[in-house]
Design a protein around this motif. Structure first.
Motif: not given
Length: 219
Positions: A100-105, A119-120, A127-130, A152-153
């Motif tokens: 889901k976090i990867l999709a966010h980015f 940045g990627n 994403a992995l840590i969260l 902001a993202a």
């Protein structure tokens, strides 16, 4: 999490000087700020249990996920392989949240890490840590490779995707970019804690967090 009367020396150099600080797991985002050499990295290393040669007491019973300020994945891996590695390594890892976090980015799990920008890489690491279900998330300069347009993202991800009611410690010098998200501020100087207060209380005394930083750190 409680640290009391911590003193750390490297030879004759004092990195932490009788520092006491307590962090309560209450859902806040806390900024840990100070000049280079203020002792921030040493403080984090003590919290993480990486540094055991110190005077004082360390009481850390909470679970912690740590994101360092450097890349920690093999660049020839695909993102989905990194997810698999974390799933195997950490029983608290939530694969669905990572996706889901990867999709966010807007990142593809099939992407090879070396094909991404700095940045990627930062986004993948975040994403992995969260995606770990821990009490505390310790993020060391999480936006150091992020351009202003995409910050902001990242801020939204930190706010939205961590475990509910968890606490985030952000070690950073980017006060202007991150100050809006902090609930509490900690300022360090020369290995000492010089300020720990809520953002609300600080802004009742100073016109801005930047003013508070320069006034308190510069004294």
């Amino acid at each position: 999490m409680k640290l009391k009367n911590l003193t750390v020396k490297y030879g004759k150099q004092v990195s932490l000087d009788n520092l006491s600080v307590e962090f309560t797991n209450n859902g806040k985002i806390i900024g840990v700020l100070g000049e280079n050499g203020a002792g921030k990295t040493t403080l984090i290393n003590v919290i993480l249990g990486r540094l055991n040669r110190f005077k004082g007491t360390r009481t850390v019973d909470e679970s912690i996920a740590y994101m360092p300020d450097r890349f920690f994945l093999y660049e020839n891996m695909r993102v989905k392989q990194a997810i698999k590695l974390f799933k195997q390594s950490f029983s608290d890892f939530d694969e669905a949240r990572a996706l889901k976090i990867l999709a966010h980015f807007e990142l593809d799990p099939n992407m090879k890490i070396h094909d991404g920008s700095k940045g990627n890489h930062e986004a993948i690491h975040l994403a992995l840590i969260l995606s770990r279900n821990t009490d505390f998330y310790v993020l060391d300069e999480p936006l150091s490779s992020i351009d202003p347009i995409n910050r902001a993202a990242f801020i939204e991800a930190i706010k939205s995707y961590r475990r509910k009611d968890s606490t985030v410690l952000i070690v950073t010098h980017l006060l202007r970019d991150l100050g809006s998200m902090f609930d509490e501020i900690i300022l360090m100087r020369n290995g000492r804690l010089i300020l720990q207060d809520t953002k609300k209380n600080i802004l009742n005394k100073y016109s801005s967090l930047e003013e508070a930083y320069f006034e308190e750190v510069g004294r």
